[in-house]
Design a protein around this motif. Structure first.
Motif, PDB file in Angstrom:
ATOM      1  N   THR A 101      -2.079 -18.213   8.916  1.00 46.19           N
ATOM      2  CA  THR A 101      -0.916 -17.698   9.638  1.00 46.19           C
ATOM      3  C   THR A 101      -0.971 -16.175   9.699  1.00 46.19           C
ATOM      4  OG1 THR A 101       0.379 -17.682   7.582  1.00 46.19           O
ATOM      5  CG2 THR A 101       0.550 -19.644   8.985  1.00 46.19           C
ATOM      6  N   CYS A 102      -0.047 -15.590  10.451  1.00 45.92           N
ATOM      7  CA  CYS A 102       0.026 -14.135  10.606  1.00 45.92           C
ATOM      8  C   CYS A 102       1.307 -13.586   9.994  1.00 45.92           C
ATOM      9  CB  CYS A 102      -0.028 -13.757  12.087  1.00 45.92           C
ATOM     10  SG  CYS A 102      -1.540 -14.258  12.936  1.00 45.92           S
ATOM     11  N   ILE A 103       1.375 -12.261   9.901  1.00 44.28           N
ATOM     12  CA  ILE A 103       2.586 -11.580   9.473  1.00 44.28           C
ATOM     13  C   ILE A 103       2.998 -10.610  10.578  1.00 44.28           C
ATOM     14  CG2 ILE A 103       1.959 -11.761   7.036  1.00 44.28           C
ATOM     15  CD1 ILE A 103       1.237  -8.777   7.123  1.00 44.28           C
ATOM     16  N   ALA A 104       4.246 -10.163  10.520  1.00 41.40           N
ATOM     17  CA  ALA A 104       4.715  -9.233  11.554  1.00 41.40           C
ATOM     18  C   ALA A 104       5.777  -8.309  10.981  1.00 41.40           C
ATOM     19  CB  ALA A 104       5.283  -9.998  12.743  1.00 41.40           C
ATOM     20  N   PHE A 105       5.829  -7.109  11.544  1.00 40.20           N
ATOM     21  CA  PHE A 105       6.896  -6.156  11.266  1.00 40.20           C
ATOM     22  C   PHE A 105       7.648  -5.955  12.580  1.00 40.20           C
ATOM     23  CE2 PHE A 105       3.654  -5.345   8.127  1.00 40.20           C
ATOM     24  CZ  PHE A 105       4.362  -5.131   6.959  1.00 40.20           C
ATOM     25  N   VAL A 106       8.957  -6.157  12.536  1.00 41.58           N
ATOM     26  CA  VAL A 106       9.776  -6.060  13.752  1.00 41.58           C
ATOM     27  C   VAL A 106      10.869  -5.025  13.521  1.00 41.58           C
ATOM     28  CG1 VAL A 106      11.211  -7.294  15.400  1.00 41.58           C
ATOM     29  CG2 VAL A 106       9.328  -8.495  14.241  1.00 41.58           C
ATOM     30  N   GLU A 107      10.884  -3.997  14.355  1.00 42.93           N
ATOM     31  CA  GLU A 107      11.888  -2.941  14.254  1.00 42.93           C
ATOM     32  C   GLU A 107      12.903  -3.092  15.383  1.00 42.93           C
ATOM     33  OE1 GLU A 107      12.103   1.691  15.360  1.00 42.93           O
ATOM     34  OE2 GLU A 107      10.461   1.188  13.996  1.00 42.93           O
ATOM     35  N   PHE A 108      14.176  -3.039  15.028  1.00 45.06           N
ATOM     36  CA  PHE A 108      15.250  -3.177  16.000  1.00 45.06           C
ATOM     37  C   PHE A 108      15.867  -1.815  16.314  1.00 45.06           C
ATOM     38  CE2 PHE A 108      14.909  -7.237  13.854  1.00 45.06           C
ATOM     39  CZ  PHE A 108      14.997  -8.155  14.895  1.00 45.06           C
ATOM     40  N   ASN A 156       0.849  -1.189   0.000  1.00 45.30           N
ATOM     41  CA  ASN A 156       0.000   0.000   0.000  1.00 45.30           C
ATOM     42  C   ASN A 156       0.892   1.249   0.000  1.00 45.30           C
ATOM     43  OD1 ASN A 156      -1.727   2.146   0.676  1.00 45.30           O
ATOM     44  ND2 ASN A 156      -3.104   0.775   1.781  1.00 45.30           N
ATOM     45  N   PRO A 157       0.741   2.121  -0.994  1.00 47.66           N
ATOM     46  CA  PRO A 157       1.616   3.305  -1.080  1.00 47.66           C
ATOM     47  C   PRO A 157       1.593   4.168   0.174  1.00 47.66           C
ATOM     48  CG  PRO A 157       0.328   3.043  -3.088  1.00 47.66           C
ATOM     49  CD  PRO A 157      -0.217   2.062  -2.102  1.00 47.66           C
ATOM     50  N   THR A 158       0.497   4.156   0.899  1.00 53.58           N
ATOM     51  CA  THR A 158       0.415   4.991   2.099  1.00 53.58           C
ATOM     52  C   THR A 158       1.321   4.468   3.217  1.00 53.58           C
ATOM     53  OG1 THR A 158      -1.486   3.733   2.931  1.00 53.58           O
ATOM     54  CG2 THR A 158      -1.953   5.661   1.558  1.00 53.58           C
ATOM     55  N   PHE A 159       1.754   3.200   3.094  1.00 54.08           N
ATOM     56  CA  PHE A 159       2.627   2.624   4.108  1.00 54.08           C
ATOM     57  C   PHE A 159       4.103   2.836   3.813  1.00 54.08           C
ATOM     58  CE2 PHE A 159      -0.928  -0.692   4.808  1.00 54.08           C
ATOM     59  CZ  PHE A 159      -1.602   0.188   5.639  1.00 54.08           C
ATOM     60  N   LEU A 160       4.433   3.279   2.616  1.00 55.48           N
ATOM     61  CA  LEU A 160       5.833   3.469   2.244  1.00 55.48           C
ATOM     62  C   LEU A 160       6.440   4.631   3.024  1.00 55.48           C
ATOM     63  CD1 LEU A 160       5.564   2.960  -1.630  1.00 55.48           C
ATOM     64  CD2 LEU A 160       6.468   1.344   0.066  1.00 55.48           C
ATOM     65  N   PRO A 161       7.761   4.638   3.211  1.00 54.56           N
ATOM     66  CA  PRO A 161       8.399   5.724   3.980  1.00 54.56           C
ATOM     67  C   PRO A 161       8.190   7.079   3.332  1.00 54.56           C
ATOM     68  CG  PRO A 161      10.037   4.345   2.873  1.00 54.56           C
ATOM     69  CD  PRO A 161       8.732   3.635   2.750  1.00 54.56           C
ATOM     70  N   GLU A 217      15.214   5.433   7.211  1.00 56.88           N
ATOM     71  CA  GLU A 217      16.194   4.880   8.147  1.00 56.88           C
ATOM     72  C   GLU A 217      15.532   3.821   9.026  1.00 56.88           C
ATOM     73  OE1 GLU A 217      18.222   4.205  11.793  1.00 56.88           O
ATOM     74  OE2 GLU A 217      16.420   5.468  11.710  1.00 56.88           O
ATOM     75  N   MET A 218      14.262   4.037   9.381  1.00 54.55           N
ATOM     76  CA  MET A 218      13.522   3.046  10.165  1.00 54.55           C
ATOM     77  C   MET A 218      13.424   1.720   9.408  1.00 54.55           C
ATOM     78  SD  MET A 218      10.440   5.425  11.699  1.00 54.55           S
ATOM     79  CE  MET A 218       9.496   4.020  12.281  1.00 54.55           C
ATOM     80  N   CYS A 219      13.247   1.800   8.088  1.00 55.75           N
ATOM     81  CA  CYS A 219      13.122   0.585   7.273  1.00 55.75           C
ATOM     82  C   CYS A 219      14.396  -0.254   7.323  1.00 55.75           C
ATOM     83  CB  CYS A 219      12.774   0.940   5.833  1.00 55.75           C
ATOM     84  SG  CYS A 219      11.090   1.553   5.604  1.00 55.75           S
ATOM     85  N   THR A 220      15.553   0.405   7.410  1.00 62.47           N
ATOM     86  CA  THR A 220      16.817  -0.345   7.471  1.00 62.47           C
ATOM     87  C   THR A 220      16.933  -1.130   8.771  1.00 62.47           C
ATOM     88  OG1 THR A 220      18.037   1.502   8.485  1.00 62.47           O
ATOM     89  CG2 THR A 220      17.935   1.430   6.074  1.00 62.47           C
ATOM     90  N   ARG A 221      16.146  -0.767   9.778  1.00 68.61           N
ATOM     91  CA  ARG A 221      16.166  -1.461  11.069  1.00 68.61           C
ATOM     92  C   ARG A 221      14.970  -2.385  11.247  1.00 68.61           C
ATOM     93  NH1 ARG A 221      15.044   1.756  14.793  1.00 68.61           N
ATOM     94  NH2 ARG A 221      14.745   3.773  13.776  1.00 68.61           N
ATOM     95  N   THR A 222      14.195  -2.594  10.174  1.00 68.69           N
ATOM     96  CA  THR A 222      12.936  -3.344  10.271  1.00 68.69           C
ATOM     97  C   THR A 222      12.951  -4.556   9.342  1.00 68.69           C
ATOM     98  OG1 THR A 222      11.763  -1.282  10.757  1.00 68.69           O
ATOM     99  CG2 THR A 222      10.418  -3.160  10.121  1.00 68.69           C
ATOM    100  N   SER A 235      12.064  -5.155   5.267  1.00 69.04           N
ATOM    101  CA  SER A 235      10.772  -4.474   5.190  1.00 69.04           C
ATOM    102  C   SER A 235      10.870  -3.243   4.301  1.00 69.04           C
ATOM    103  CB  SER A 235      10.298  -4.058   6.581  1.00 69.04           C
ATOM    104  OG  SER A 235       9.083  -3.351   6.509  1.00 69.04           O
ATOM    105  N   LYS A 236       9.853  -3.049   3.484  1.00 73.00           N
ATOM    106  CA  LYS A 236       9.778  -1.853   2.654  1.00 73.00           C
ATOM    107  C   LYS A 236       9.003  -0.739   3.337  1.00 73.00           C
ATOM    108  CE  LYS A 236      10.073  -4.253  -1.804  1.00 73.00           C
ATOM    109  NZ  LYS A 236      11.279  -3.574  -2.288  1.00 73.00           N
ATOM    110  N   THR A 237       8.415  -1.071   4.470  1.00 70.09           N
ATOM    111  CA  THR A 237       7.604  -0.080   5.188  1.00 70.09           C
ATOM    112  C   THR A 237       8.054   0.019   6.637  1.00 70.09           C
ATOM    113  OG1 THR A 237       5.955  -1.721   5.814  1.00 70.09           O
ATOM    114  CG2 THR A 237       5.606  -0.566   3.728  1.00 70.09           C
ATOM    115  N   PRO A 238       7.996   1.201   7.222  1.00 72.89           N
ATOM    116  CA  PRO A 238       8.355   1.358   8.636  1.00 72.89           C
ATOM    117  C   PRO A 238       7.191   0.974   9.543  1.00 72.89           C
ATOM    118  CG  PRO A 238       7.748   3.480   7.728  1.00 72.89           C
ATOM    119  CD  PRO A 238       7.667   2.501   6.592  1.00 72.89           C
ATOM    120  N   VAL A 239       7.497   0.677  10.787  1.00 73.87           N
ATOM    121  CA  VAL A 239       6.458   0.426  11.782  1.00 73.87           C
ATOM    122  C   VAL A 239       6.170   1.758  12.470  1.00 73.87           C
ATOM    123  CG1 VAL A 239       5.751  -0.935  13.775  1.00 73.87           C
ATOM    124  CG2 VAL A 239       7.353  -1.899  12.112  1.00 73.87           C
ATOM    125  N   ARG A 240       5.128   2.416  12.025  1.00 72.42           N
ATOM    126  CA  ARG A 240       4.807   3.732  12.577  1.00 72.42           C
ATOM    127  C   ARG A 240       4.165   3.590  13.955  1.00 72.42           C
ATOM    128  NH1 ARG A 240       2.988   4.724   6.992  1.00 72.42           N
ATOM    129  NH2 ARG A 240       4.578   6.035   5.982  1.00 72.42           N
TER     130      ARG A 240
END
Length: 287
Positions: A239-246, A183-188, A195-200, A273-278
């Protein structure tokens, strides 16, 4: 007012103290037999006369008929909703099938090859809609999916099988799966979110019985501190999906090597991840 019956089957009706009147039972019977049972006074208002048949009456009350009609209407609407749901699923499946026909699977990709470089290789085949490179960053070779705007582009791309990209000849085959759209609205939207995406990392095939705390502990124990995470699921997928930010980008790189490890009862798949966890927006409650 009192009534007394004597032994001669005569009914004595006492209307007042001063006067009385005797009625023979047979006279009363004769009187009732002369009444018209179809008279308006003897017919309930909830019944209505069928004008097409003289003397015939519809034995279903008018208000009951209305309720029956409404029930049929509701059932018909439910049937339409079910059909609409099936039609929606069929349409979604048709879209997925179309996307698969427009996608190629590329393997044996040099680990130093970026998505931009891979897309450049196939740029002359047709308009590229999406390009996803996947795989363990510690592995020498990666794989990717390249989706084109039409099937012709995917057919032409198959001719590039064996083309050397980086240090290795890539293999190009028809894809068996479609690329999950983003979804384009989820892109950085900013440098900070990029930078958040590089840690996710983006994790799929998560057992539904696994809790959010277990997901966090799994990645923290193996990769490093987790600052934010989000698990998503529905009633359709098993199953589920997850976004994990370090906290550190290095931890996200290590997390990619967890792909294939069992979490709960399922082997998970981990990719960048192509999207950050906002952060979730908390709305103030009205007092």
């Amino acid at each position: 007012m009192a009534a007394v019956a004597n032994g001669n089957s005569n009914l004595v009706v006492e209307t007042s103290k001063s006067e009385s009147k005797d009625f023979n039972v047979q006279k009363i019977v004769d009187m009732f037999t002369k009444l018209n049972p179809l008279a308006k006074e003897f017919f309930p208002s909830s019944y209505h006369h069928n004008p097409t048949k003289t003397g015939d009456f519809n034995q279903v009350p008018a208000n009951k008929q209305g309720n029956y009609s409404n029930r049929r209407g509701r059932n018909n609407n439910q049937g339409k909703r079910k059909l609409n749901g099936k039609a929606f699923q069929a349409q979604a499946q048709a879209q997925r099938d179309d996307s698969i026909r427009r996608t190629v699977y590329v393997s044996d990709i040099d680990q130093s090859t970026t998505e931009e470089q891979l897309a450049g290789l196939f740029s002359n085949c047709g308009q590229i809609v999406d390009c996803r490179v996947c795989g363990d960053p510690n592995s020498v070779l990666h794989f990717a999916f390249v989706e084109f705007a039409d099937e012709e582009g995917a057919r032409v791309a198959l001719n590039l099988d064996g083309t050397v990209l980086g240090f290795y000849p890539v293999k190009v085959l028809p894809s068996k799966t479609a690329i999950l759209p983003v979804n384009p609205t989820f892109l950085p939207k900013s440098k900070y979110e990029r930078e958040m995406c590089t840690r996710t990392v983006y994790c799929t095939n998560i057992d539904k019985e696994v809790s959010q705390a277990e997901v966090k502990n799994f990645f923290e124990s193996s990769c490093g501190e987790v600052t934010r995470w989000r698990i998503l699921g529905d009633n359709v997928h098993s199953t589920c999906i997850a976004f994990v930010e370090f906290a550190m980008a290095e931890s996200a790189v290590v997390a990619l090597s967890c792909s294939g490890l069992v979490l709960g009862t399922q082997p998970i798949r981990v990719s960048p991840s192509k999207t950050p966890v906002r952060p979730r927006v908390t709305r103030p409650t009205s007092g």
